[in-house]
Design a protein around this motif. Structure first.
Motif, mmCIF file in Angstrom:
data_model
loop_
_atom_site.group_PDB
_atom_site.id
_atom_site.type_symbol
_atom_site.label_atom_id
_atom_site.label_comp_id
_atom_site.label_asym_id
_atom_site.label_seq_id
_atom_site.Cartn_x
_atom_site.Cartn_y
_atom_site.Cartn_z
ATOM 1 N N LEU A 97 0.827 -1.297 -0.063
ATOM 2 C CA LEU A 97 -0.064 -0.049 0.085
ATOM 3 C C LEU A 97 0.930 1.360 0.003
ATOM 4 O O LEU A 97 0.659 2.118 -0.620
ATOM 5 C CB LEU A 97 -0.884 -0.032 1.284
ATOM 6 C CG LEU A 97 -2.051 -0.886 1.283
ATOM 7 C CD1 LEU A 97 -2.877 -1.128 2.547
ATOM 8 C CD2 LEU A 97 -3.150 -0.581 0.166
ATOM 9 N N ARG A 146 0.571 3.615 -3.472
ATOM 10 C CA ARG A 146 -0.074 4.869 -3.442
ATOM 11 C C ARG A 146 0.746 6.036 -3.947
ATOM 12 O O ARG A 146 0.185 6.944 -4.591
ATOM 13 C CB ARG A 146 0.117 5.460 -1.679
ATOM 14 C CG ARG A 146 -0.283 6.562 -1.498
ATOM 15 C CD ARG A 146 0.214 7.293 -0.233
ATOM 16 N NE ARG A 146 -0.343 8.403 0.228
ATOM 17 C CZ ARG A 146 0.426 9.332 1.177
ATOM 18 N NH1 ARG A 146 1.351 8.972 1.775
ATOM 19 N NH2 ARG A 146 -0.186 10.584 1.339
ATOM 20 N N ARG A 189 -7.067 -1.235 7.009
ATOM 21 C CA ARG A 189 -8.261 -0.339 6.798
ATOM 22 C C ARG A 189 -7.903 1.065 7.066
ATOM 23 O O ARG A 189 -8.091 1.979 6.182
ATOM 24 C CB ARG A 189 -9.451 -0.669 7.579
ATOM 25 C CG ARG A 189 -10.599 0.135 7.270
ATOM 26 C CD ARG A 189 -11.770 -0.365 8.185
ATOM 27 N NE ARG A 189 -13.161 0.085 7.845
ATOM 28 C CZ ARG A 189 -14.213 -0.509 7.380
ATOM 29 N NH1 ARG A 189 -14.272 -1.744 7.481
ATOM 30 N NH2 ARG A 189 -15.172 0.007 7.113
ATOM 31 N N CYS A 208 -5.816 2.184 4.078
ATOM 32 C CA CYS A 208 -6.598 2.313 3.019
ATOM 33 C C CYS A 208 -7.306 3.767 2.940
ATOM 34 O O CYS A 208 -7.325 4.529 1.686
ATOM 35 C CB CYS A 208 -7.234 1.120 2.662
ATOM 36 S SG CYS A 208 -6.437 -0.148 1.953
ATOM 37 N N LEU A 242 -7.470 4.517 -0.784
ATOM 38 C CA LEU A 242 -7.366 3.541 -1.712
ATOM 39 C C LEU A 242 -8.499 2.327 -1.392
ATOM 40 O O LEU A 242 -8.819 2.209 -0.292
ATOM 41 C CB LEU A 242 -6.013 2.861 -1.545
ATOM 42 C CG LEU A 242 -4.867 3.426 -2.287
ATOM 43 C CD1 LEU A 242 -3.649 2.815 -1.543
ATOM 44 C CD2 LEU A 242 -4.719 3.167 -3.723
ATOM 45 N N GLN A 243 -8.977 1.895 -2.494
ATOM 46 C CA GLN A 243 -9.831 0.728 -2.111
ATOM 47 C C GLN A 243 -8.930 -0.781 -1.942
ATOM 48 O O GLN A 243 -7.975 -0.647 -2.559
ATOM 49 C CB GLN A 243 -10.819 0.419 -3.446
ATOM 50 C CG GLN A 243 -11.728 1.651 -3.587
ATOM 51 C CD GLN A 243 -12.542 2.301 -2.422
ATOM 52 O OE1 GLN A 243 -13.284 1.038 -1.785
ATOM 53 N NE2 GLN A 243 -12.463 3.508 -2.047
ATOM 54 N N LEU A 244 -9.565 -1.604 -1.292
ATOM 55 C CA LEU A 244 -9.210 -2.978 -1.095
ATOM 56 C C LEU A 244 -10.125 -4.119 -1.685
ATOM 57 O O LEU A 244 -11.429 -4.067 -1.418
ATOM 58 C CB LEU A 244 -8.994 -3.249 0.363
ATOM 59 C CG LEU A 244 -8.286 -4.460 0.779
ATOM 60 C CD1 LEU A 244 -6.879 -4.572 0.452
ATOM 61 C CD2 LEU A 244 -8.463 -4.725 2.375
#
Length: 360
Positions: free
Chosen positions: A58, A62, A85, A88, A93-95
């Motif tokens: 992540l 990013r 979480r 994100c 950002l989506q997961l």
């Protein structure tokens, strides 16, 4: 006009068509398999350090301006899910999760626990796969039928759990099932919680028309693996390789239009795998063991495509040192993201530095 020039002009005309308006507001995500060399790598590099866990990934993506990460969620703890979480959310950002379906009834608690913990990290969409390269794994039709029966049982076991957890799982066309075979199983399940993770290039290895694959699976699409492919002929078939978006043979704009038609909320995830080309030995008898009824026209169509659209060069990593492979992998990903924003209509915000300041 020759067939080849007709195909080229048709492709150019399709590329000039406007993309769906909804696509222009979407950011391209990325699949962890794009980082096949860095993900949990056993090496030392200051420039390209290995990713030990999702937080490392992540932090890196990013800075590339991607919109989402699809990654394996097995073995996560509740505490780690909370960190994912929070990260994100802070990075916008989506997961999406990548998860293994239950192998049997005894495996169901593991499966549900992983779904529950991944939901705490923010994932409500998951990708899964049931097998691998059919022409390499099985030497008889009976072996494949046994695998297919077990795969469907796994889907049946997963469905009520996905429904209870209120998540959606996409089963990938992973060089195992023909698009029609996967669509038939999903149709039998008839559940909004179990659909397809449509890979735009995998099924060429099964001699399927990639556009027909998308047409068949788009109505079931939950999520996607976006890639472009290049090919070269060999004495026993052809070589198949992922290449940066826009450098291969796939009609991605038309594929995106089909996905948007059936699921305007669908997310797109880049799967740019940097590796040696895959050998597809479709002229060897053993290749045909698991589909004796495949029409010869599919072989003829695929080999014609290979000959007419053959690449001058395919990516190759054998013989390269670790640092060179890592650099090649990163360069391919960046090329794809640049093409997604400049040529394919994805929204690509300015990348950010690790300290959170925008690049200028």
């Amino acid at each position: 006009m020759t067939r080849r020039s007709l195909l080229t002009s048709a492709a150019a005309a399709l590329a000039a068509l406007p993309l769906p308006a909804a696509l222009r507001g979407k950011r391209l995500g990325i699949v962890i398999h794009s980082y096949g060399k860095r993900w949990r790598g056993k090496y030392s590099s200051l420039k390209f350090p290995p990713f030990e866990h999702a937080l490392d990934v992540l932090d890196h993506v990013r800075g590339l301006g991607v919109g989402a990460l699809q990654i394996m969620v097995g073995g996560w703890t509740t505490d780690f899910a909370g960190k994912v979480r929070d990260t994100c959310e802070s990075y916008s950002l989506q997961l999406e999760g990548s998860i293994t379906l239950p192998k049997n009834e005894q495996d169901v608690p593991r499966f549900e626990n992983e779904l529950r913990i991944a939901k705490e990290a923010g994932a409500t969409i998951f990708r899964s796969a049931t097998g691998g390269r059919r022409y390499e794994l099985f030497s008889s039709l009976e072996e494949f039928k046994h695998f297919k029966d077990n795969a469907f049982k796994s889907m049946q076991l997963a469905e009520p759990i996905a429904r209870r957890q209120r998540v959606r799982i996409g089963i990938e066309n992973h060089k195992d099932f023909h698009a029609a075979e996967l669509a038939e199983m999903l149709g039998r399940l008839s559940s909004p919680h179990l659909g397809a993770c449509v890979d735009t290039g995998n099924s060429i290895a099964l001699l399927e028309d990639p556009m027909q694959v998308v047409e068949t699976l788009a109505p079931f699409a939950v999520t996607t693996h976006i890639k472009d492919m290049a090919v070269q002929e060999t004495p026993t078939g052809f070589l198949l390789s992922e290449v940066p978006l826009g450098e291969g043979i796939l009609d991605l704009p038309r594929m995106f239009a089909l996905f948007e038609k059936h699921n305007p909320q669908i997310a797109y995830h880049l799967e740019m795998i940097t590796r040696d080309p895959l050998d597809i030995p479709c002229l060897k008898p053993g290749y045909w063991a698991t589909f004796p009824d495949k029409p010869g026209v599919e072989l003829a169509r695929t080999l014609t495509l290979v000959r007419e659209r053959k690449a001058a060069k395919l990516p190759k990593i054998s013989g390269l040192g670790t640092e060179a492979v890592l650099e090649f992998e990163e360069a391919n990903i960046v090329k794809c993201l640049d093409a997604a924003g400049e040529k394919l209509g994805f929204k690509q915000p300015a990348p950010t530095k690790p300290n959170g300041k925008d690049e200028k």
